[in-house]
Design a protein around this motif. Sequence first.
Motif, PDB file in Angstrom:
ATOM      1  N   PHE A 107       0.645   4.252  -2.710  1.00  9.39           N
ATOM      2  CA  PHE A 107       0.308   5.604  -2.268  1.00  9.39           C
ATOM      3  C   PHE A 107       1.332   6.610  -2.772  1.00  9.39           C
ATOM      4  N   THR A 124      -1.946   2.667   4.196  1.00 13.59           N
ATOM      5  CA  THR A 124      -0.644   3.349   4.224  1.00 13.59           C
ATOM      6  C   THR A 124      -0.403   4.009   5.571  1.00 13.59           C
ATOM      7  N   PRO A 152       0.802  -1.226   0.000  1.00 12.03           N
ATOM      8  CA  PRO A 152       0.000   0.000   0.000  1.00 12.03           C
ATOM      9  C   PRO A 152       0.839   1.283   0.000  1.00 12.03           C
ATOM     10  N   ALA A 153       1.916   1.308   0.781  1.00 12.42           N
ATOM     11  CA  ALA A 153       2.730   2.524   0.862  1.00 12.42           C
ATOM     12  C   ALA A 153       3.342   2.865  -0.489  1.00 12.42           C
ATOM     13  N   VAL A 193      -5.854   3.007  -0.774  1.00  9.22           N
ATOM     14  CA  VAL A 193      -4.766   2.538   0.102  1.00  9.22           C
ATOM     15  C   VAL A 193      -4.424   3.558   1.181  1.00  9.22           C
TER      16      VAL A 193
END
Length: 352
Positions: A26, A228, A22-23, A224
Amino acid sequence: MLLLLMAVIPLSLGTAYMAAPPALRFVTSAAAIAVLAEWIRRGTEQLARHAGPTIGGLIMVTFGSVAELVLALFILASGETAVVQAQITGSIIGTSLFGLGIAILIGGLSRQRQTFNPAKAGLLSTLLILSVIALLLPAVFDYTGRQDHLHNIGLTDEELSLGASLVLLLLYAGNIAYTLITHRDAFADEEAEGDPAWGLALSIGIIVGCTAIIAIEAEILSDVLTQTATALSISPTFLGVIVLALVGTSADIFAASWFAHRDNMTAALNICVGSAIQLVLVVAPLLVLISAFMAKPMSLVFGNPLYLFAIASTAFIVNAIARDGETTWFEGLLLVGVYLLFGLGFFFIGPG
């Protein structure tokens, strides 16, 4: 350089397709939105040159906050109203403190001082103060209504926000008439004059195409956002007030810095303060009106007192900067320093 940065768009789409962490999704989608926002700004500038000074000015103010609005709409659709309020707050202080501060620093480091049109800056800063007061009134009303002796007020936060949003949009219509019709000579943008470098069809195509891609990237980012924040051990509201806000306003910040580097602080001030006014008078009320048709409507009652203090103090700081008609690099450093202090406050205070 900007063409090279476009490579982040397929990278972002690829990470979303491959279900990357997710990070990473993002960060890449946020970077893609920032690049696309700059293309929209350039396309809007070229379209304004095709349209002439009056209609061109209307085009510039109308499309000036497309990236912020589209991004906020997708965050709002995901039910994160607190994050959208944080993004609005962050965008206002981001352009007025961080963006203007960086511009003053860049322009002032090689000069003893820079001058600008104090009359034009004064008009903009006064309008910002009046707009901010109107934006913050619903929160003050809510606080007053929660007191024991006034707890029977028959008006919800959403109803009050809808009414305030309509008033803000009316003020925006008046602002357009004031700056583009009755007093257009005072607000004329010399840098927007000249022959366009792009054709009309190309300018429109870039604006429409980049807006469509921003919508795709904003959907990826909104999906996300919570994951995140959890992965980075920070609150989603901090991501809204700092990261998302800077992503949406990055094009304005870069443009203001470029004008300041060319010793045109009047244009830099116009971009930064004008962007903040656009957020208050257009983006925030439009989000309230659109959210009324969603499952979780948004109000203009900011739950975090730090939001109120940050927005109000930013307006008065800009007014103080605009008084004397000149800036020095140290004033820019002070603006950036205040922004960093707000950032620390938002980081440690947690969700609003």
